[in-house]
Scaffold this motif. Structure first.
Motif, short mmCIF file in Angstrom:
data_model
loop_
_atom_site.label_atom_id
_atom_site.label_comp_id
_atom_site.label_asym_id
_atom_site.label_seq_id
_atom_site.Cartn_x
_atom_site.Cartn_y
_atom_site.Cartn_z
N MET A 29 0.84 -1.21 0.00
CA MET A 29 0.00 0.00 0.00
C MET A 29 0.87 1.26 0.00
O MET A 29 0.61 2.22 -0.74
N LEU A 30 1.92 1.24 0.84
CA LEU A 30 2.81 2.41 0.87
C LEU A 30 3.51 2.59 -0.47
O LEU A 30 3.76 3.71 -0.91
N ASP A 31 3.80 1.49 -1.14
CA ASP A 31 4.41 1.58 -2.47
C ASP A 31 3.45 2.26 -3.45
O ASP A 31 3.86 3.10 -4.25
N VAL A 32 2.17 1.90 -3.34
CA VAL A 32 1.17 2.54 -4.21
C VAL A 32 1.09 4.04 -3.89
O VAL A 32 1.05 4.88 -4.78
N LEU A 33 1.10 4.36 -2.59
CA LEU A 33 1.02 5.78 -2.21
C LEU A 33 2.23 6.56 -2.73
O LEU A 33 2.12 7.73 -3.08
N ASP A 34 3.39 5.89 -2.76
CA ASP A 34 4.59 6.58 -3.28
C ASP A 34 4.42 6.98 -4.74
O ASP A 34 5.01 7.96 -5.20
N GLN A 35 3.64 6.20 -5.49
CA GLN A 35 3.49 6.47 -6.92
C GLN A 35 2.25 7.29 -7.24
O GLN A 35 2.19 7.93 -8.29
N HIS A 36 1.30 7.26 -6.34
CA HIS A 36 0.00 7.88 -6.62
C HIS A 36 0.03 9.38 -6.30
O HIS A 36 0.76 9.82 -5.42
N THR A 39 -4.32 13.06 -2.76
CA THR A 39 -5.22 14.21 -2.54
C THR A 39 -6.07 13.94 -1.31
O THR A 39 -5.93 12.91 -0.65
N THR A 42 -7.79 10.68 -1.54
CA THR A 42 -6.99 9.53 -1.14
C THR A 42 -7.12 9.30 0.36
O THR A 42 -7.36 8.18 0.83
N TYR B 30 -0.50 -0.49 -8.12
CA TYR B 30 -0.54 0.77 -8.86
C TYR B 30 -0.83 0.53 -10.35
O TYR B 30 -1.52 1.33 -10.98
N GLU B 45 -9.05 5.03 -5.81
CA GLU B 45 -8.11 5.45 -4.78
C GLU B 45 -7.57 4.21 -4.07
O GLU B 45 -8.21 3.16 -4.08
N TYR B 50 -7.54 -1.55 -2.34
CA TYR B 50 -7.15 -2.61 -1.43
C TYR B 50 -8.34 -3.22 -0.70
O TYR B 50 -8.29 -4.38 -0.28
N ARG B 70 8.77 -4.06 -2.93
CA ARG B 70 7.55 -3.84 -2.15
C ARG B 70 6.30 -4.08 -2.98
O ARG B 70 5.20 -3.94 -2.49
#
Lengths: 446, 108
Positions: A29-36, A39, A42, B30, B45, B50, B70
């Motif tokens: 999830m944190l990896d997704v947040l790094d790329q997303h 706002t 989110t 992603y 989002e 998830y 990751r």
């Protein structure tokens, strides 16, 4: 929401999920947040996810039980009680503060200028209290609010823009250091000895003297050291009944120094303007009294050269006096009945006329000023009886001769103020709060 | 979720969009989000994604693959393919009836 804040909040919310969920999804999830692009949406989606996963039995590590719920309630109470004890009074205080000190949510009542510094201070609120706001008015069409403090009103600003004097709730003069106008600091309170209510304040043009008018006396303070003002002298200025009889009005002092600082003019809420020689403030003396007007003085001002004094009375008579010999002021012009000559912008309904009478209260609010070159006298009239639903002000201009005679005037109407208009020095601008508006506006005079 | 296809209703269910995205091969979180946005206009989002992934995984319709750093890719399972095919068929039937009826109504 700022992206940085949304990002921090989103990452924080990931950590708020149940432990088992975090062990399984946290890293990806944190990896997704790094790329997303993060706002507020989110963060909102993660907040919903946090709640729903906590409610989902599949992610709970322990079953909810009554003892567990009791323990959670006890811990919450222990944490919440001190917070409530601290935040409750603070919140109540803030609410009270905003209730009693509404700042710019009230119409403009008083304004003082330090023209050469671009600093202005305004006061709002009830007569016995008030919130003061410091402004940068280098460009009056784009004023910048610098700070706000609870000083009271009316206000006076020293010409160097470094000191503000206000009238506190208890009727005393409070002195504020506004050298940094973003951070006003209260320096001291001036004691008048007998606790009488202070009515008006004025700084001398050089900022060295503060005149403070009480009901029947005027104190002159040496302001060379604003933190430690020194009493220079006291002037006896008793309120008297207007000529022709009638009760002594509730004191309504007004003060103004002549441009050279040699003369202090004061009214005591009557039909009289008193001129004081304050060349030597420790031995100030009465020069002359301009009286016999039969009408209360509402506003007055000196001309830029100090050779003329213009006044507006309660029933809207304009008077001009020559001060060629300050000990013997000579009236040079009289214009009566401004209220009856008030004009209205075309297309707007003309309000029903209110008979003018001595018993009528609050007939008008006036602002009077000479143009910087001294060749024009301007009076702005806010008709109180029509201001509740209009705020239309009439602006009178007269050419002024060197001897104080007025030429043919011009009349114009503007939607300016719903209360007290204020004429800004220098650039023919009037300030006021229009009807329905909780802020002041600057209007160029025609 | 938010996007140009907000009116899709149940056609824009997150689980259905995720299954559709995984139908042509494994993808990590992603990549699923960007793929869904590309083919449907729906911008999911992370919280929504998830939530859908965890439910799909629990039902056995998708499975996680080994983590690359990751990033954990997911692939659709046979059960997931079957469910997706059933959904597509139902949707096609709805679309077919809708086409027929709108054509009849508009030509009348």
């Amino acid at each position: 929401m700022r992206p940085g804040l949304a990002g921090r909040l989103s990452r924080f919310l990931v950590g708020c999920h149940p432990r088992r969920w975090r062990e399984r999804y946290r890293e990806e999830m944190l990896d997704v947040l790094d790329q997303h692009h993060l706002t507020a949406r989110t963060a909102a989606s993660l907040a919903v996810s946090t709640v729903s996963t906590h409610l989902d039995p599949a992610w709970r590590t322990e079953r909810l039980s009554l003892p567990r719920l009791r323990r959670a309630a006890l811990i919450s109470a222990v944490v919440a009680a001190p917070l409530a004890l601290i935040l409750g009074p603070v919140g109540y205080g803030m609410w009270q503060d905003s209730y009693w000190h509404p700042a710019a949510d009230e119409p403009l009542e008083t304004a003082a200028f330090a023209p050469h510094t671009g600093i202005m201070v305004t006061a709002f609120g009830e007569a016995i209290d008030g919130t003061d706001v410091m402004w940068d008015v280098t460009d009056l069409s784009r004023p910048r609010r610098l700070s706000q403090f609870e000083g009271g009103q009316p206000v006076a600003l020293s010409p160097d823009g470094r000191t503000v004097a206000t009238i506190t709730y208890s009727g005393q003069a409070a002195i504020w250091n506004v050298t940094d106008p973003r951070r006003p600091v209260e320096l001291t309170t001036l004691s008048n000895g007998d606790g009488s209510q202070l009515e008006e304040l004025a700084f001398s043009p050089d900022g060295q003297i503060l005149a403070a008018a009480h009901y029947d006396r005027i104190f002159l303070w040496d302001m060379a050291s604003p933190a430690r003002p020194r009493l220079l002298g006291t002037l006896d200025a008793p309120a008297t009944a207007p000529e022709g009889g009638g009760p002594i009005p509730f004191s309504q002092q007004d003060l103004a120094f002549s441009p050279d600082g040699a003369i202090l003019a004061s009214t005591t809420g009557t039909d009289q303007v008193t001129l004081w020689n304050v060349t030597n403030p420790a031995h100030a003396r009465r020069l002359a009294a301009i009286g016999g007007l039969g009408d209360f003085i509402q506003a007055f001002t000196f001309s830029p050269r100090g050779n003329l004094l213009a006044a507006v009375t309660y029933h809207s008579t304009v008077l001009v006096y020559s001060l060629a010999d300050p000990a013997r002021p000579a009236r040079t012009a009289t214009v009566r009945g401004l209220l009856t000559r008030a004009v209205f912008p075309s297309g707007l309904p003309r309000p029903s006329e209110t008979p003018l009478c001595a018993a009528c209260s609050g007939l008008g609010n006036y602002a009077v000023a000479f143009a910087p070159d001294g060749h024009t006298l301007t009076v702005v009239v806010d008709r109180a009886e029509m201001s509740a639903n209009s705020g239309r002000d009439t602006i009178f201009d007269w050419p002024v001769t060197g001897s104080g005679a007025l030429g043919s005037g011009t009349v114009a109407a503007r939607d300016v103020a719903d209360f007290q208009p204020v004429i800004a020095p220098g650039d023919r601008t009037v300030l006021g709060s229009p009807p329905g508006s909780h802020a002041w506006h600057a209007w160029p005079l025609p | 979720m938010h996007g140009a296809f907000d009116g899709l209703g149940r056609f824009a269910e997150p689980w259905l969009l995720v299954l559709t995205s995984l139908a042509d091969g494994p993808k990590h979180g992603y990549a699923i989000m960007t793929d869904v946005a590309a083919f449907s206009g729906v911008r999911m989002e992370p919280g929504t994604l998830y939530g859908a992934l965890s439910r799909l995984e629990r039902r056995g319709w998708i499975r996680p693959l080994d983590t690359a750093e990751r990033r954990r890719p997911y692939e659709i399972t046979a059960a997931g393919q079957e469910i997706l095919a059933g959904q597509v068929k139902a949707m096609q039937q709805i679309v077919q009836v809708a086409r027929l009826r709108t054509a009849t109504a508009w030509s009348a």
